[in-house]
Structure formats: structure tokens, C-alpha cells
Design a protein around this motif. Structure first.
Motif, short mmCIF file in Angstrom:
data_model
loop_
_atom_site.label_atom_id
_atom_site.label_comp_id
_atom_site.label_asym_id
_atom_site.label_seq_id
_atom_site.Cartn_x
_atom_site.Cartn_y
_atom_site.Cartn_z
N LEU A 65 0.82 -1.21 0.00
CA LEU A 65 0.00 0.00 0.00
C LEU A 65 0.86 1.26 0.00
O LEU A 65 0.35 2.36 0.20
N GLY A 66 2.16 1.09 -0.19
CA GLY A 66 3.05 2.25 -0.25
C GLY A 66 3.44 2.77 1.12
O GLY A 66 3.08 2.21 2.14
N PRO A 67 4.20 3.86 1.15
CA PRO A 67 4.66 4.41 2.42
C PRO A 67 3.50 4.96 3.24
O PRO A 67 2.51 5.43 2.70
N LYS A 68 3.66 4.90 4.57
CA LYS A 68 2.59 5.32 5.46
C LYS A 68 3.11 6.32 6.48
O LYS A 68 4.15 6.11 7.09
N GLY A 69 2.38 7.38 6.69
CA GLY A 69 2.69 8.35 7.74
C GLY A 69 3.93 9.18 7.45
O GLY A 69 4.54 9.11 6.39
N ARG A 73 7.22 4.59 6.45
CA ARG A 73 7.40 3.14 6.56
C ARG A 73 6.50 2.42 5.57
O ARG A 73 5.39 2.85 5.31
N PRO A 74 6.99 1.29 5.05
CA PRO A 74 6.15 0.54 4.12
C PRO A 74 4.93 -0.04 4.83
O PRO A 74 4.99 -0.37 6.01
N SER A 75 3.82 -0.13 4.10
CA SER A 75 2.62 -0.71 4.68
C SER A 75 1.95 -1.59 3.63
O SER A 75 2.25 -1.50 2.45
N GLY A 76 1.06 -2.45 4.08
CA GLY A 76 0.38 -3.33 3.16
C GLY A 76 -0.63 -4.20 3.86
O GLY A 76 -0.86 -4.07 5.06
N THR A 77 -1.24 -5.08 3.09
CA THR A 77 -2.23 -6.03 3.62
C THR A 77 -1.89 -7.41 3.08
O THR A 77 -1.00 -7.57 2.25
N ARG A 78 -2.63 -8.39 3.54
CA ARG A 78 -2.45 -9.76 3.03
C ARG A 78 -3.81 -10.40 2.88
O ARG A 78 -4.77 -10.04 3.54
N ASP A 79 -3.88 -11.37 1.99
CA ASP A 79 -5.13 -12.11 1.82
C ASP A 79 -4.93 -13.54 2.32
O ASP A 79 -3.88 -13.88 2.85
#
Length: 98
Positions: A65-69, A73-79
Motif C-alpha cells: 500500500l506504499g509508504p505510510k505516515g 514506513r512501508p505498509s500493506g495487507t495480506r489475503d
């Protein structure tokens, strides 16, 4: 107001001045024959998959999900395909076949 009392601590001074107070180093240790010959294990190229490579392929169930804040920092989700437990469920709450 409480008064603060400080005590003299000569060991602290000695700790930070080893060149003056510490004894000279000893002779060291002798390396054994067993240590020098090695284990015989094959220590070549790693056969594991690197996280960076998996992320580039995009088939590991992880979604960037790209950098956050402000920190960036890198961010993301998982399925569900990224989960290795028993009966993994999708983040939407839908599960596989029951």
C-alpha cells in the motif's frame, strides 16, 4: 523540596578508564582442531525465497500500500493465500470451502 544526595562512586571512574585500571590482556585461547576443520556442511547459495523477490512477483498474497505516515514506513495487507495456518480466512471475513 527533597534534597538530592550523591555518593562518590570510584568504580564508575575505573569502568570508563580501562587503559589506566584494567589488567593487561591474557594470552587468549587456543583454537581446537575441531573448530578449524569445519562442519562439512554445504554452505553455498541460499535456496530460500527472498521477501523482496516475492513482493515484486505479487503472487505471495501480500499487497503493498506504499509508504505510510510521516516516517514513510512501508505498509500493506495480506489475503488468505498469505496465511499458513489451519483454515485461513480472507480479510473480508469470507472463508474458503467448509
Amino acid at each position: 523540596m527533597d534534597s538530592t544526595h550523591t555518593q562518590e562512586n570510584p568504580s564508575a571512574h575505573r569502568s570508563f578508564h580501562p587503559e589506566k585500571y584494567a589488567p593487561k590482556p591474557g594470552p587468549g585461547r587456543t583454537v581446537s582442531k575441531e573448530e578449524t576443520k569445519g562442519t562439512g556442511a554445504n554452505t553455498g547459495e541460499s535456496s530460500g525465497r527472498r521477501g523482496e523477490d516475492l513482493a515484486k512477483k505479487g503472487d505471495d498474497g501480500m499487497h503493498d500500500l506504499g509508504p505510510k505516515g510521516r516516517s514513510g514506513r512501508p505498509s500493506g495487507t495480506r489475503d488468505a493465500s498469505a496465511v499458513t495456518g489451519v483454515d485461513p480466512q480472507d480479510a473480508s471475513g469470507e472463508s474458503g470451502s467448509h
